[in-house]
Scaffold this active site. Structure first.
Site, PDB file in Angstrom:
ATOM      1  N   ASN A 296     -13.680  -0.041  -5.360  1.00 15.81           N
ATOM      2  CA  ASN A 296     -13.819  -0.385  -6.698  1.00 15.81           C
ATOM      3  C   ASN A 296     -13.977  -1.714  -7.323  1.00 15.81           C
ATOM      4  O   ASN A 296     -14.255  -2.692  -6.653  1.00 15.81           O
ATOM      5  CB  ASN A 296     -12.143  -0.254  -7.167  1.00 15.81           C
ATOM      6  CG  ASN A 296     -11.599   1.416  -7.605  1.00 15.81           C
ATOM      7  OD1 ASN A 296     -12.202   1.777  -8.467  1.00 15.81           O
ATOM      8  ND2 ASN A 296     -11.047   1.690  -6.896  1.00 15.81           N
TER       9      ASN A 296
ATOM     10  N   TYR B 110       0.737  -1.122   0.004  1.00 18.29           N
ATOM     11  CA  TYR B 110       0.056   0.047  -0.045  1.00 18.29           C
ATOM     12  C   TYR B 110       1.080   1.220   0.147  1.00 18.29           C
ATOM     13  O   TYR B 110       0.553   2.228  -0.597  1.00 18.29           O
ATOM     14  CB  TYR B 110      -1.018   0.136   1.177  1.00 18.29           C
ATOM     15  CG  TYR B 110      -1.754  -1.002   1.118  1.00 18.29           C
ATOM     16  CD1 TYR B 110      -2.934  -1.036   0.316  1.00 18.29           C
ATOM     17  CD2 TYR B 110      -1.719  -2.216   1.718  1.00 18.29           C
ATOM     18  CE1 TYR B 110      -3.889  -2.045   0.311  1.00 18.29           C
ATOM     19  CE2 TYR B 110      -2.602  -3.191   1.701  1.00 18.29           C
ATOM     20  CZ  TYR B 110      -3.756  -3.281   1.101  1.00 18.29           C
ATOM     21  OH  TYR B 110      -4.602  -4.207   0.942  1.00 18.29           O
TER      22      TYR B 110
ATOM     23  N   CYS C 184      -6.185  -6.503  -7.367  1.00 12.93           N
ATOM     24  CA  CYS C 184      -5.871  -5.674  -5.949  1.00 12.93           C
ATOM     25  C   CYS C 184      -5.486  -6.452  -4.944  1.00 12.93           C
ATOM     26  O   CYS C 184      -5.113  -6.122  -3.714  1.00 12.93           O
ATOM     27  CB  CYS C 184      -6.846  -4.776  -5.701  1.00 12.93           C
ATOM     28  SG  CYS C 184      -8.764  -5.328  -5.250  1.00 12.93           S
ATOM     29  N   HIS C 185      -5.573  -7.741  -5.331  1.00 13.74           N
ATOM     30  CA  HIS C 185      -5.151  -9.078  -4.219  1.00 13.74           C
ATOM     31  C   HIS C 185      -3.452  -8.771  -4.350  1.00 13.74           C
ATOM     32  O   HIS C 185      -2.958  -9.465  -3.382  1.00 13.74           O
ATOM     33  CB  HIS C 185      -5.637 -10.235  -4.809  1.00 13.74           C
ATOM     34  CG  HIS C 185      -5.263 -10.665  -6.120  1.00 13.74           C
ATOM     35  ND1 HIS C 185      -6.015 -10.283  -7.310  1.00 13.74           N
ATOM     36  CD2 HIS C 185      -4.083 -11.333  -6.411  1.00 13.74           C
ATOM     37  CE1 HIS C 185      -5.298 -10.882  -8.179  1.00 13.74           C
ATOM     38  NE2 HIS C 185      -4.296 -11.554  -7.679  1.00 13.74           N
TER      39      HIS C 185
ATOM     40  N   GLU D  43      -0.898 -17.827  -8.030  1.00 18.13           N
ATOM     41  CA  GLU D  43       0.139 -17.151  -8.797  1.00 18.13           C
ATOM     42  C   GLU D  43       1.406 -17.594  -8.458  1.00 18.13           C
ATOM     43  O   GLU D  43       2.497 -17.195  -8.949  1.00 18.13           O
ATOM     44  CB  GLU D  43       0.019 -15.623  -8.783  1.00 18.13           C
ATOM     45  CG  GLU D  43      -1.509 -15.323  -9.154  1.00 18.13           C
ATOM     46  CD  GLU D  43      -1.602 -13.693  -9.109  1.00 18.13           C
ATOM     47  OE1 GLU D  43      -0.418 -13.124  -9.006  1.00 18.13           O
ATOM     48  OE2 GLU D  43      -2.415 -13.146  -9.800  1.00 18.13           O
TER      49      GLU D  43
END
Length: 99
Positions: free
Chosen positions: A46, A23, A54-55, A81
């Site tokens: 959002n 962040y 946004c993860h 991922e």
DNA sequence: CCTGGGGCAGCCG
DNA sequence: ACGGCTGCCCCAG
């Protein structure tokens, strides 16, 4: 949608698979070093789901942080991922994406 | 480890 | 337009 918001979304979307950002870094890159809180707030409202990943944004100490759809889902996505999470934290030294 | 205070864009009344 | 409240936080103590 404000300039600030779009800028943030844009930055998040360029973080590659298998990498994360914080962040704090994000706030810096967005040109508002101390607006991390406001920025996080922007991410929360959002259309994060499919549009913006946004993860891939975690806290600067490596902890996962929050997620609109629940941090359960957030962790799953990250692991999917190839990011390993130990002790509820990611190894920033290894996965942090530098702008 | 926990705690409090700082900081700021958005949203709402 | 104006003030208050709220957060996917951060850092010093």
């Amino acid at each position: 949608m404000s300039e600030f918001q779009t800028r943030v979304l844009e930055l998040v979307s360029i973080v590659p698979r298998g990498k994360v950002t914080t962040y704090k870094e994000l706030a810096w890159a967005a040109g508002r070093p101390r607006a991390y809180r406001a920025m996080a707030n922007a991410l929360a409202k959002n259309p994060c789901p499919i549009k913006i990943p946004c993860h891939r944004v975690v806290r600067s100490d490596g902890k996962i942080g929050g997620y609109k759809l629940g941090m359960r889902q957030k962790v799953k996505l990250l692991v999917a991922e190839g990011i390993e999470i130990k002790g509820g934290k990611v190894d920033l030294a290894r996965y942090l994406f530098r702008y």
